[in-house]
Design a protein around this motif. Sequence first.
Motif, PDB file in Angstrom:
ATOM      1  N   ILE A  57     -20.561 -39.523  12.103  1.00  0.00           N
ATOM      2  CA  ILE A  57     -20.921 -38.718  13.273  1.00  0.00           C
ATOM      3  C   ILE A  57     -20.190 -39.273  14.486  1.00  0.00           C
ATOM      4  O   ILE A  57     -20.133 -40.490  14.688  1.00  0.00           O
ATOM      5  N   GLN A  62     -17.568 -43.058  17.478  1.00  0.00           N
ATOM      6  CA  GLN A  62     -18.431 -42.941  16.309  1.00  0.00           C
ATOM      7  C   GLN A  62     -19.841 -43.415  16.650  1.00  0.00           C
ATOM      8  O   GLN A  62     -20.046 -44.413  17.340  1.00  0.00           O
ATOM      9  N   THR A  94     -25.931 -44.060  12.586  1.00  0.00           N
ATOM     10  CA  THR A  94     -27.182 -43.385  12.221  1.00  0.00           C
ATOM     11  C   THR A  94     -27.758 -44.047  10.969  1.00  0.00           C
ATOM     12  O   THR A  94     -27.062 -44.784  10.255  1.00  0.00           O
ATOM     13  N   ILE A  96     -31.570 -38.685  13.072  1.00  0.00           N
ATOM     14  CA  ILE A  96     -30.784 -38.573  14.308  1.00  0.00           C
ATOM     15  C   ILE A  96     -31.693 -38.608  15.548  1.00  0.00           C
ATOM     16  O   ILE A  96     -31.291 -38.159  16.625  1.00  0.00           O
ATOM     17  N   TYR A 105     -22.442 -32.754  18.721  1.00  0.00           N
ATOM     18  CA  TYR A 105     -21.823 -33.861  18.007  1.00  0.00           C
ATOM     19  C   TYR A 105     -20.909 -33.321  16.914  1.00  0.00           C
ATOM     20  O   TYR A 105     -20.990 -32.139  16.523  1.00  0.00           O
ATOM     21  N   LEU A 122     -19.620 -33.823  12.993  1.00  0.00           N
ATOM     22  CA  LEU A 122     -19.933 -34.381  11.678  1.00  0.00           C
ATOM     23  C   LEU A 122     -18.695 -34.300  10.804  1.00  0.00           C
ATOM     24  O   LEU A 122     -18.098 -33.235  10.652  1.00  0.00           O
ATOM     25  N   LYS A 167     -19.522 -29.043  13.668  1.00  0.00           N
ATOM     26  CA  LYS A 167     -20.298 -29.381  14.859  1.00  0.00           C
ATOM     27  C   LYS A 167     -21.773 -29.118  14.600  1.00  0.00           C
ATOM     28  O   LYS A 167     -22.131 -28.201  13.856  1.00  0.00           O
TER      29      LYS A 167
END
Length: 651
Positions: free
Chosen positions: A600, A607, A610, A624, A632, A634, A646
Amino acid sequence: MKTFLFNLLVIVFFGNIYYLPAQNKVLLPDHFSMIDKQYHAHLQRTHQSIIQNNFDLKYHRFFWVINPALRYISGSVTSYFTATSSPMNNIQFELSDSLSADSAFYAGNKTALNHSGNLLSITLNPPVVSGKLDSVTIFYHGAPPANGSGSFENYVHTSAPSMYTLSEPYGASDWWPSKNDLTDKIDSIDVYVVMPKGNHSASNGILVSEKPYNSNSTIDYWKHRYPIASYLICVAVTNYARYSDYYKYGTDSLQILNYVYPEDSATFRSRTPDVINNIRIFEQLFGPYPFRKEKYGQVECNIGGGMEHQTMTFLGRNAFNHFIMTHELAHHWFGNMVTCGSWEDIWLNEGFATYSLGISDQYLLGESTFQSYMKDQRNTIISQQQGSVFCSDTTDVSRIFSGALSYSKGSYLLHMLRWLVGDQNFFQALKNYMNDPAIKNSFARTLDLKHHFEIQSGKDLTNFFAEWFYGSGIPIYNTEVDQLPDLRTRVIINQTQYNSNVSFYNMVIPIEFKGAGKDTTVIFDHTYSGQTFYFNTGFRVDSVFFDPQNKILYYQKNITLNQLTSNRIIPEETVFISPNPVKDILQIHHNSGVINSVQIFNLEGKQISTTPLKQDETLFELNIQTLQPGMYILKTGTADGVITQKFIVTK
């Protein structure tokens, strides 16, 4: 030329693509890259205004006795002003301690003055009340400092004694008592110059008279009736030859008054009319020449480049050419009528004048010459130390007049702004900016310009100015193009930075695709590094050109074209993310394969860490809850490649 615009549903997560019709291409010729005021390059000079700013200047009357053979000036300056605070017991000006203030007169009487260091203070008794118009006259004399700033210089050309002044940025107080700042324009001035017979003076405004002063001297009277910044007031004296060209508009005309050395007069008569076509172009694009009621002047003197003194540009012998004459002419819109309100914003003067030369090339010499000119500006930027257009150190004169930053990068900022908002919005926004009553014949800051471009275009330009005005450095682009046999194409645009404090430069990027005797330009709305776009060119691509018309600024561009033999490109719909928007748990599911990795990133390309809650071959669940609300990126790694999508976090 018609432009086609549409969105592709298949790339809803990846951005919009715009198609432009093909254009004919021409070779880019070599082009001259120009920077004026060359002497600034080696100067270091500290300046901070030391006067009490409690008055508004209305008028100066200068009376100067100048012998061009001597480094010496004597005379008086009468200043009319209104007090901006009450009671005003004294008025202060800056005056070099190399000069001597002899006396001052106020209300018809001699009054006390104190000249300590570079600060000149004059007693006002009785005090001036706020809003009242009053005046003071200062008599002074001396040899202006020879500090390398060029503010007052003597020299000889072909045995003829000569002198000139050049006050930008901090030199006015080297030769006259001034309010040497960027807060207060003088509404009007009169200039009287006494000089030895056989000489002529050049100054601002209209030459009203030239008369004998005594048996050995002549006196010139110049009148200027437009607001003027202190650094744009000037005088030059030598045995000038004089002639005029004329720019005709309607039933009227503008005098272009030329003062040149007698030995150069025949040569320069064929060069000086060059400005006529440029006045016509600039009036069409920017509005009427700002000082139509007076003149435009060009004066030869001993400088390396040019200096845009209001209505009277000073030019070195080698500066009587299209490039520098055009640059200095443009300053009469950008720098003289609208003046930067701080040396932090010097690009509002120099970036505009530099770009105006490119615009002149575009209209007079053609598109290929213009593109070549902008390519030269880019080469100047990347060949020198990186920094921001915003000038954070105004004590360093060489930084203020940085060719790479204030001139070239400032011009490229404008070029990209024009690209983003379109020609019609660009030039209309400029006219709105220059006709804003708060700015016209006054001072402006970069936020004033930003405001007018946002109002005209309807775009939020906050990120653009944060990245390109305040930010330092420039981006590097690495682009991968994959084309399948069925002509579907995938484009991945990656961005890294060169000597930059900007994490990501948002930009609309044109890329040209050619093949099978066809070509098309596709415009990509690039909002994060690694962004992937899908589309169909309709023909087999054999060559790709990143930014073919030099629309954007970058340090380096690299393109890889891969002709794939299989029609299999992983469609983004093979990886599903849900829910989207998401509050706490994000699920990532691969419907036909294995998930190898999940990353992410925020929109700046950083970066984000998570915590996986669940992980198997086809399903990831990520916590998250620690992410701030917003969008964000992905990146999901599979056996066939990386899928970029996104998602939005809400609370």
